[in-house]
Design a protein around this motif. Structure first.
Motif, PDB file in Angstrom:
ATOM      1  N   SER A   1      71.402  98.124 -20.953  1.00  0.00           N
ATOM      2  CA  SER A   1      72.853  97.984 -21.036  1.00  0.00           C
ATOM      3  C   SER A   1      73.369  97.169 -19.863  1.00  0.00           C
ATOM      4  N   SER A   2      74.486  96.518 -20.065  1.00  0.00           N
ATOM      5  CA  SER A   2      75.138  95.782 -18.989  1.00  0.00           C
ATOM      6  C   SER A   2      76.570  96.279 -18.879  1.00  0.00           C
ATOM      7  N   VAL A   3      77.038  96.419 -17.654  1.00  0.00           N
ATOM      8  CA  VAL A   3      78.371  96.931 -17.415  1.00  0.00           C
ATOM      9  C   VAL A   3      79.253  95.774 -16.973  1.00  0.00           C
ATOM     10  N   LEU A   4      80.369  95.588 -17.638  1.00  0.00           N
ATOM     11  CA  LEU A   4      81.289  94.524 -17.271  1.00  0.00           C
ATOM     12  C   LEU A   4      81.932  94.828 -15.927  1.00  0.00           C
ATOM     13  N   ALA A   5      82.268  93.775 -15.182  1.00  0.00           N
ATOM     14  CA  ALA A   5      82.864  93.957 -13.861  1.00  0.00           C
ATOM     15  C   ALA A   5      84.140  94.788 -13.928  1.00  0.00           C
ATOM     16  N   ARG A   6      84.896  94.642 -15.020  1.00  0.00           N
ATOM     17  CA  ARG A   6      86.152  95.388 -15.120  1.00  0.00           C
ATOM     18  C   ARG A   6      85.931  96.891 -15.276  1.00  0.00           C
ATOM     19  N   ASP A   7      84.707  97.289 -15.644  1.00  0.00           N
ATOM     20  CA  ASP A   7      84.400  98.708 -15.821  1.00  0.00           C
ATOM     21  C   ASP A   7      83.871  99.361 -14.549  1.00  0.00           C
ATOM     22  N   ILE A   8      83.703  98.573 -13.478  1.00  0.00           N
ATOM     23  CA  ILE A   8      83.182  99.082 -12.215  1.00  0.00           C
ATOM     24  C   ILE A   8      84.331  99.257 -11.236  1.00  0.00           C
ATOM     25  N   PHE A   9      84.343 100.408 -10.562  1.00  0.00           N
ATOM     26  CA  PHE A   9      85.402 100.711  -9.603  1.00  0.00           C
ATOM     27  C   PHE A   9      84.790 100.931  -8.221  1.00  0.00           C
ATOM     28  N   ASP A  10      85.512 100.502  -7.193  1.00  0.00           N
ATOM     29  CA  ASP A  10      84.993 100.588  -5.828  1.00  0.00           C
ATOM     30  C   ASP A  10      84.748 102.027  -5.396  1.00  0.00           C
ATOM     31  N   VAL A  11      85.720 102.909  -5.659  1.00  0.00           N
ATOM     32  CA  VAL A  11      85.622 104.298  -5.210  1.00  0.00           C
ATOM     33  C   VAL A  11      85.952 105.212  -6.386  1.00  0.00           C
ATOM     34  N   VAL A  12      85.057 106.158  -6.660  1.00  0.00           N
ATOM     35  CA  VAL A  12      85.201 107.048  -7.816  1.00  0.00           C
ATOM     36  C   VAL A  12      84.966 108.485  -7.377  1.00  0.00           C
ATOM     37  N   SER A  13      85.754 109.407  -7.924  1.00  0.00           N
ATOM     38  CA  SER A  13      85.550 110.833  -7.634  1.00  0.00           C
ATOM     39  C   SER A  13      85.531 111.623  -8.929  1.00  0.00           C
ATOM     40  N   ALA A  14      85.152 112.888  -8.806  1.00  0.00           N
ATOM     41  CA  ALA A  14      85.279 113.806  -9.935  1.00  0.00           C
ATOM     42  C   ALA A  14      86.766 114.019 -10.222  1.00  0.00           C
TER      43      ALA A  14
END
Length: 437
Positions: A35-48
């Protein structure tokens, strides 16, 4: 990005409030082959997603932070406004937290209660005891959480390190005493439950790193996690021994050393030069530590790979040492960065490529897990920290150590510890939220 909740008598206690970086909100994207993840689906900081407890904040008695790693404390500056309850932690972690809070003018608003090793504090209906343990950061603690209904031993991140660079050597005595206290449940780190034997000591990395630096004729840049103050102390000592000057590339590294100095964890005789001066030194005088060992695009190592870092330009035969593991999912980012270095004839060494250890895990291997289960003798094992295969391996070890019962589950499951242990699947809706694009 740890966020644990313990409930009793109509109240809740949160243990840790962490983040992950450069991640999608739907982690299954990374678990599908090819699978490949688009750049728009990646976030710098993520939490629960804290929605469950933020909607019940009047019932949240307090937040306990076990240690200062980002996956345990990093979300608190973003999320505390949703909780507005006291935070309990030790001096070093409090210093790291306050430095984060100062960026958003929250330092004066968040009540931070500093505690000491072996101290017991009543937080609502929970009596919490801080038990000193060893990990890859100053002042890590396991917790003994007691209530009228029962007790839980929460290990947090740990290992058995007899020769740590910071803090005292591992002391088994407090954990052996727990066997006499009829501990209802042990919530235990499973990160390395698939690895046989015993983890190596942080101090063993020094010899391998010293050998590499002694043999290098050009500049040496070491990539490691910015929270690993023990590794930075080792490198500062190596700089002294080899006639080099230690520089820190990356604000988070400088922040970590500043907090260590403020709390007495940095030796007074170890010097760090201003990063700006590194570019004016002879190449055999440079030993630098840089952020970005996981290939993060904005970090110092990536900028050096592209030859656009403001404080230092590398040349052929300079050496990059990766004194860190490769976190699953980051392989392509790291490979791309290494290829950029190789195109300029800059040498690289990954931890797994060197004959001597240049990185030490901060988590227990199988023999360490066995010892802890044998010392504590809990009635119930609840493995945590890891993928399902790690949790199952931890549960198997607990069974070998004659723990009567184990419960393994997923995020959102409710583990009932007393009076009768059972697992309620998907009791709470969980997910991820982006804290920063």
């Amino acid at each position: 990005m740890n966020m644990n909740l313990y409930g009793h008598a109509g109240s809740w206690l949160m243990v840790d409030c962490g983040v992950t970086f450069q991640s999608p909100l739907r982690p299954e994207y990374l678990q599908t082959e090819g699978s490949s993840v688009l750049a728009r689906d990646i976030f710098d900081v993520v939490s629960a997603d804290p929605s469950f407890i933020s909607s019940r904040k009047q019932q949240l008695a307090g937040i306990v932070i076990t240690h200062a790693h980002e996956d345990h404390v990093g979300a608190l500056p973003y999320l505390w406004q949703r909780f507005k309850c006291p935070v309990y932690t030790t001096k070093y972690t409090a210093e790291i937290l306050r430095r984060k809070l100062n960026r958003d003018n929250l330092a004066q608003r968040m009540p931070i209660i500093e505690v000491e090793t072996n101290q017991r504090v009543d937080i609502g209906p929970f009596n919490v005891e801080w038990l000193g343990i060893t990990h890859s950061i100053p002042e890590p603690h396991a917790l003994m959480i007691r209530t009228e209904a029962g007790s839980v031993f929460h290990t947090a991140d740990w290992k058995i390190d007899k020769k740590p660079i910071t803090d005292q050597p591992f002391n088994a005595h407090p954990f052996k005493l727990l066997a006499k206290q009829n501990v209802n449940a042990m919530v235990c780190d499973s990160t390395n439950a698939l690895r046989p034997g015993h983890s190596i000591s942080e101090s063993e990395c020094s010899a391998g790193l010293l050998e590499l630096v002694e043999q290098a004729t050009g500049r040496v840049v070491v990539g490691c996690f910015s929270s690993n103050i023990a590794r930075m102390i080792s490198l500062a000592q190596i700089a002294q021994k080899t006639g080099r000057y230690l520089a820190l590339f990356g604000r988070s590294l400088q922040n970590t050393v500043g907090a260590a100095k403020a709390t007495g964890h940095w030796p007074d005789d170890l010097n760090v030069i201003d990063a700006y001066h590194a570019g004016y030194l002879l190449k055999h005088e440079v030993l630098a530590v840089a952020t970005g060992s996981q290939g993060e695009s904005r970090a110092a190592l990536s900028q050096m790979a592209q030859d656009n870092y403001r404080n230092l330009s590398l040349e052929a035969d300079d050496l990059i040492i990766f004194s860190s593991i490769i976190i699953p999912g980051n392989e392509k980012l790291i490979d791309r960065m290494i290829e950029q270095f190789h195109q300029r004839k800059i040498r690289t060494i990954l931890a797994e490529e060197h004959s001597k250890p240049i990185h030490a895990s901060g988590h227990p291997y199988q023999d360490e897990l066995k010892l802890m289960y044998e010392w504590v003798k809990p009635q119930l094992a609840i493995p945590t920290h890891g993928e399902p295969k790690h949790l199952r391996a931890n549960a198997d070890i607990a069974n070998q150590c004659h723990v009567p019962k184990s419960l393994t589950g997923l995020n959102g499951d409710l583990f009932i510890i007393a009076p009768q242990p059972k697992l309620i699947k998907s009791a709470v809706k969980t997910g991820r939220i982006a804290l920063q694009q």
